[in-house]
Design a protein around this motif. Structure first.
Motif, PDB file in Angstrom:
ATOM      1  N   ASN B  86      71.417  51.855  67.951  1.00 21.07           N
ATOM      2  CA  ASN B  86      72.632  51.057  67.778  1.00 21.07           C
ATOM      3  C   ASN B  86      73.232  51.178  66.376  1.00 21.07           C
ATOM      4  OD1 ASN B  86      72.382  50.091  70.334  1.00 21.07           O
ATOM      5  ND2 ASN B  86      71.502  48.109  69.750  1.00 21.07           N
ATOM      6  N   LEU B  87      72.467  51.776  65.473  1.00 16.79           N
ATOM      7  CA  LEU B  87      72.969  51.870  64.096  1.00 16.79           C
ATOM      8  C   LEU B  87      74.166  52.813  64.014  1.00 16.79           C
ATOM      9  CD1 LEU B  87      72.835  51.636  60.947  1.00 16.79           C
ATOM     10  CD2 LEU B  87      71.128  53.436  61.004  1.00 16.79           C
ATOM     11  N   ILE B  88      75.258  52.300  63.487  1.00 13.95           N
ATOM     12  CA  ILE B  88      76.417  53.156  63.223  1.00 13.95           C
ATOM     13  C   ILE B  88      76.646  53.144  61.720  1.00 13.95           C
ATOM     14  CG2 ILE B  88      78.901  53.482  63.581  1.00 13.95           C
ATOM     15  CD1 ILE B  88      78.409  51.864  66.262  1.00 13.95           C
ATOM     16  N   VAL B  89      76.409  54.285  61.105  1.00 22.31           N
ATOM     17  CA  VAL B  89      76.565  54.366  59.657  1.00 22.31           C
ATOM     18  C   VAL B  89      78.042  54.543  59.334  1.00 22.31           C
ATOM     19  CG1 VAL B  89      75.957  55.675  57.587  1.00 22.31           C
ATOM     20  CG2 VAL B  89      74.258  55.326  59.379  1.00 22.31           C
ATOM     21  N   ARG B  90      78.574  53.639  58.530  1.00 24.76           N
ATOM     22  CA  ARG B  90      80.020  53.660  58.251  1.00 24.76           C
ATOM     23  C   ARG B  90      80.377  54.460  57.003  1.00 24.76           C
ATOM     24  NH1 ARG B  90      79.280  48.985  61.022  1.00 24.76           N
ATOM     25  NH2 ARG B  90      80.665  48.822  62.826  1.00 24.76           N
ATOM     26  N   ASP B  96      75.463  56.004  49.948  1.00 26.13           N
ATOM     27  CA  ASP B  96      75.784  54.733  50.605  1.00 26.13           C
ATOM     28  C   ASP B  96      75.298  54.731  52.051  1.00 26.13           C
ATOM     29  OD1 ASP B  96      76.987  53.928  48.291  1.00 26.13           O
ATOM     30  OD2 ASP B  96      79.008  54.498  48.927  1.00 26.13           O
ATOM     31  N   ALA B  97      75.406  55.901  52.679  1.00 24.25           N
ATOM     32  CA  ALA B  97      74.955  56.009  54.064  1.00 24.25           C
ATOM     33  C   ALA B  97      73.449  55.753  54.144  1.00 24.25           C
ATOM     34  CB  ALA B  97      75.291  57.396  54.615  1.00 24.25           C
ATOM     35  N   LEU B  98      72.711  56.323  53.191  1.00 21.92           N
ATOM     36  CA  LEU B  98      71.256  56.124  53.185  1.00 21.92           C
ATOM     37  C   LEU B  98      70.919  54.661  52.905  1.00 21.92           C
ATOM     38  CD1 LEU B  98      68.607  57.665  53.550  1.00 21.92           C
ATOM     39  CD2 LEU B  98      68.551  58.063  51.100  1.00 21.92           C
ATOM     40  N   LYS B  99      71.695  54.055  52.030  1.00 22.33           N
ATOM     41  CA  LYS B  99      71.495  52.636  51.716  1.00 22.33           C
ATOM     42  C   LYS B  99      71.670  51.809  53.002  1.00 22.33           C
ATOM     43  CE  LYS B  99      73.383  49.014  48.661  1.00 22.33           C
ATOM     44  NZ  LYS B  99      74.311  48.144  49.379  1.00 22.33           N
ATOM     45  N   GLU B 100      72.717  52.101  53.746  1.00 23.79           N
ATOM     46  CA  GLU B 100      72.936  51.379  55.008  1.00 23.79           C
ATOM     47  C   GLU B 100      71.758  51.540  55.951  1.00 23.79           C
ATOM     48  OE1 GLU B 100      76.530  51.800  57.440  1.00 23.79           O
ATOM     49  OE2 GLU B 100      77.606  52.335  55.611  1.00 23.79           O
ATOM     50  N   LEU B 101      71.270  52.769  56.040  1.00 21.84           N
ATOM     51  CA  LEU B 101      70.165  53.036  56.952  1.00 21.84           C
ATOM     52  C   LEU B 101      68.890  52.292  56.533  1.00 21.84           C
ATOM     53  CD1 LEU B 101      69.213  56.068  58.911  1.00 21.84           C
ATOM     54  CD2 LEU B 101      67.502  55.295  57.290  1.00 21.84           C
ATOM     55  N   VAL B 102      68.625  52.277  55.233  1.00 21.49           N
ATOM     56  CA  VAL B 102      67.425  51.582  54.750  1.00 21.49           C
ATOM     57  C   VAL B 102      67.555  50.079  55.030  1.00 21.49           C
ATOM     58  CG1 VAL B 102      66.049  50.975  52.716  1.00 21.49           C
ATOM     59  CG2 VAL B 102      66.899  53.302  52.983  1.00 21.49           C
ATOM     60  N   ASP B 149      71.039  63.994  59.317  1.00 25.29           N
ATOM     61  CA  ASP B 149      72.477  64.182  59.058  1.00 25.29           C
ATOM     62  C   ASP B 149      72.848  63.765  57.644  1.00 25.29           C
ATOM     63  OD1 ASP B 149      72.916  65.132  61.569  1.00 25.29           O
ATOM     64  OD2 ASP B 149      73.629  63.215  62.403  1.00 25.29           O
ATOM     65  N   ILE B 150      72.359  62.571  57.271  1.00 26.49           N
ATOM     66  CA  ILE B 150      72.691  62.057  55.930  1.00 26.49           C
ATOM     67  C   ILE B 150      72.142  62.994  54.852  1.00 26.49           C
ATOM     68  CG2 ILE B 150      72.374  60.149  54.298  1.00 26.49           C
ATOM     69  CD1 ILE B 150      72.112  58.253  56.716  1.00 26.49           C
ATOM     70  N   TYR B 151      70.920  63.435  55.060  1.00 23.25           N
ATOM     71  CA  TYR B 151      70.265  64.300  54.066  1.00 23.25           C
ATOM     72  C   TYR B 151      71.032  65.617  53.911  1.00 23.25           C
ATOM     73  CZ  TYR B 151      66.672  67.048  51.704  1.00 23.25           C
ATOM     74  OH  TYR B 151      65.995  67.851  50.812  1.00 23.25           O
ATOM     75  N   ARG B 152      71.457  66.171  55.036  1.00 23.15           N
ATOM     76  CA  ARG B 152      72.226  67.419  55.009  1.00 23.15           C
ATOM     77  C   ARG B 152      73.516  67.233  54.185  1.00 23.15           C
ATOM     78  NH1 ARG B 152      73.184  68.077  60.363  1.00 23.15           N
ATOM     79  NH2 ARG B 152      70.956  68.096  60.788  1.00 23.15           N
ATOM     80  N   ASN B 153      74.197  66.126  54.420  1.00 29.56           N
ATOM     81  CA  ASN B 153      75.411  65.837  53.647  1.00 29.56           C
ATOM     82  C   ASN B 153      75.107  65.698  52.163  1.00 29.56           C
ATOM     83  OD1 ASN B 153      77.253  65.861  55.707  1.00 29.56           O
ATOM     84  ND2 ASN B 153      77.038  63.665  56.151  1.00 29.56           N
ATOM     85  N   GLY B 154      73.994  65.044  51.875  1.00 33.45           N
ATOM     86  CA  GLY B 154      73.613  64.821  50.482  1.00 33.45           C
ATOM     87  C   GLY B 154      73.314  66.131  49.768  1.00 33.45           C
TER      88      GLY B 154
END
Lengths: 205, 221
Positions: B86-90, B96-102, B149-154
């Motif tokens: 259900n997590l949608i990273v905004r 910031d995306a990783l922060k949201e996920l954590v 996905d987030i890591y790839r972007n980072g």
């Protein structure tokens, strides 16, 4: 508890009881399972420890005392604070990795709502002494300007305790779910390096 | 009231006619029992008593204690994996995306203590049941895919360091978020005066912002 001065007969019972309690918790463990692992009888266990509860308390005390005996061998006071901190975390990693029953009995104690630890003054003191040791390292680092001022020892302590403990306790889950064996020498070395690196990055000014 | 109707009203006959509900209720009660007592401490008789069923019925539906426990594990993992998905990273910035996920992972485990306890117990018995459970092993782990996905972007943006594996980052985050719940009692007993951060009756041995900080420091260049 002074591990070195322990009667070998009692120590043998404590070692066996530790592995049984770590596996099954206080309620799930049976005295028979413990006597099966040693040369002793149920009667002798009751004679030395009074009751199952008495044995469990002695086992917790024994486990924490073993941890303390290993911690005491390191002298962090003369090292550079950042190096000392890294060594402190590495020491915890090796300690937990080499003593999985300790990690496990602590988890059992948590599942039981920590009913025995609350009254275990000596164990509480072991942990507090260890925290004080870490605090000295961090304070030295702050004084030298290499550790940021807003870092607290309790946070750093939990960071690496959590990381090191999880590496032991979740080993089987990672194997089952991701097919990764965390216990190979290579993975252990990488993980230890990552944890030390993360802790150092966390405190650096 | 005629005898026959009276009999229809009694809960046991409703259960017989509604096996799905009975099964769901047995799993719910069994989850609480396994979470609080561990595999060895659970007695089927007690679950039968609480659910107003019988030992025989539980054996009929689940094949025995092992079968029931496997269903409890499956159910616990399924629930958590669904919540993870259900997590949608905004945020678009990787940090910031990783922060949201954590933050999401932290709240998820804090709100699902029963899952944490079931996983703890299972880990304590060396994962012998999970390793035999094909359903759980085949469930995707949504958080790992989002982390990838987030890591790839980072990496693309030059803000995360090379050479990390999404499973490793996941393990790092889980270690902290899990530990915050799993070891709260011993830490509470030992350092009660030093742990100022409390959320209602729950002790937070690690605050959310500090976990975020630790993870970001670990991943960033």
């Amino acid at each position: 508890m002074n591990i070195e001065a322990l009667d070998p007969f009692k120590r043998d019972i404590l070692e066996s009881a530790l592995s049984v309690f770590a596996n099954y918790g206080f309620k799930g463990a049976s005295i028979e399972a413990i006597t099966d692992k040693t040369q002793t009888s149920k009667r002798m266990i009751y004679y030395h420890f009074g009751s199952k509860e008495g044995l469990y308390q002695a086992v917790l005390d024994f486990a924490y005392s073993k941890v303390r005996a290993r911690n005491n061998k390191h002298d962090f006071s003369k090292e550079d604070p950042i190096e000392a901190l890294s060594a402190f975390a590495a020491n915890a990693f090796d300690l937990f990795n080499g003593f999985p029953d300790f990690v496990r009995i602590v988890l059992q104690e948590n599942l039981q709502g920590s009913m025995y630890l609350q009254s275990a003054e000596e164990i509480i003191q072991v942990n507090r002494d260890n925290l004080a040791l870490l605090n000295e390292i961090l304070e030295r680092g702050k004084h030298m300007g290499v550790v940021r001022q807003d870092v607290t020892s309790i946070n750093v302590y939990m960071n690496f305790t959590g990381l090191c403990s999880h590496n032991v306790s979740s080993r089987n889950a990672y194997k089952a779910l991701f097919g990764i064996d965390l216990s190979t020498p290579e993975n252990l070395a990488n993980r230890k390096a990552s944890i030390c690196d993360a802790i150092v990055r966390y405190v650096k000014a | 009231m005629p005898k026959a109707l009276e009999k229809l009203d009694c809960p046991k006959s409703i259960r017989v006619n509604n096996p799905e509900r009975t099964i769901a209720e047995i799993i719910k009660v069994a989850s609480q029992e396994f979470a609080s007592k561990g595999y060895a401490g659970v007695r089927i008789e007690q679950i039968a008593e609480i659910t107003l069923t019988s030992k025989r019925m539980i054996y009929y539906y689940f094949g025995g204690k092992d079968g029931l426990y496997q269903k409890v594990l499956e159910n616990a993992y399924k629930k958590i994996r669904t919540l993870e998905s259900n997590l949608i990273v905004r945020s678009t910035r990787p940090e910031d995306a990783l922060k949201e996920l954590v933050e999401y992972s932290y709240d998820l485990l804090q709100a699902n203590e029963e899952y944490v306890q079931i996983v703890m117990s299972e880990n304590l018995q060396k994962g012998q049941f999970v390793s035999q459970n094909a359903v759980i092993k085949e469930m995707a782990v949504p958080l790992v895919n989002i982390i990838a996905d987030i890591y790839r972007n980072g990496i693309r943006n030059g803000v995360f360091k090379f050479g990390l594996n999404p499973v490793e980052i996941h393990a790092f985050i889980q270690a902290m978020c899990f530990f915050n719940v799993s070891n709260q009692h011993t830490f509470g007993a030992i350092f009660n005066d030093k742990i100022a951060e409390k959320n209602g009756s729950k002790v937070q041995i690690l605050s959310k912002s500090r976990v975020v900080e630790l993870v970001l420091n670990f991943v960033k260049i």
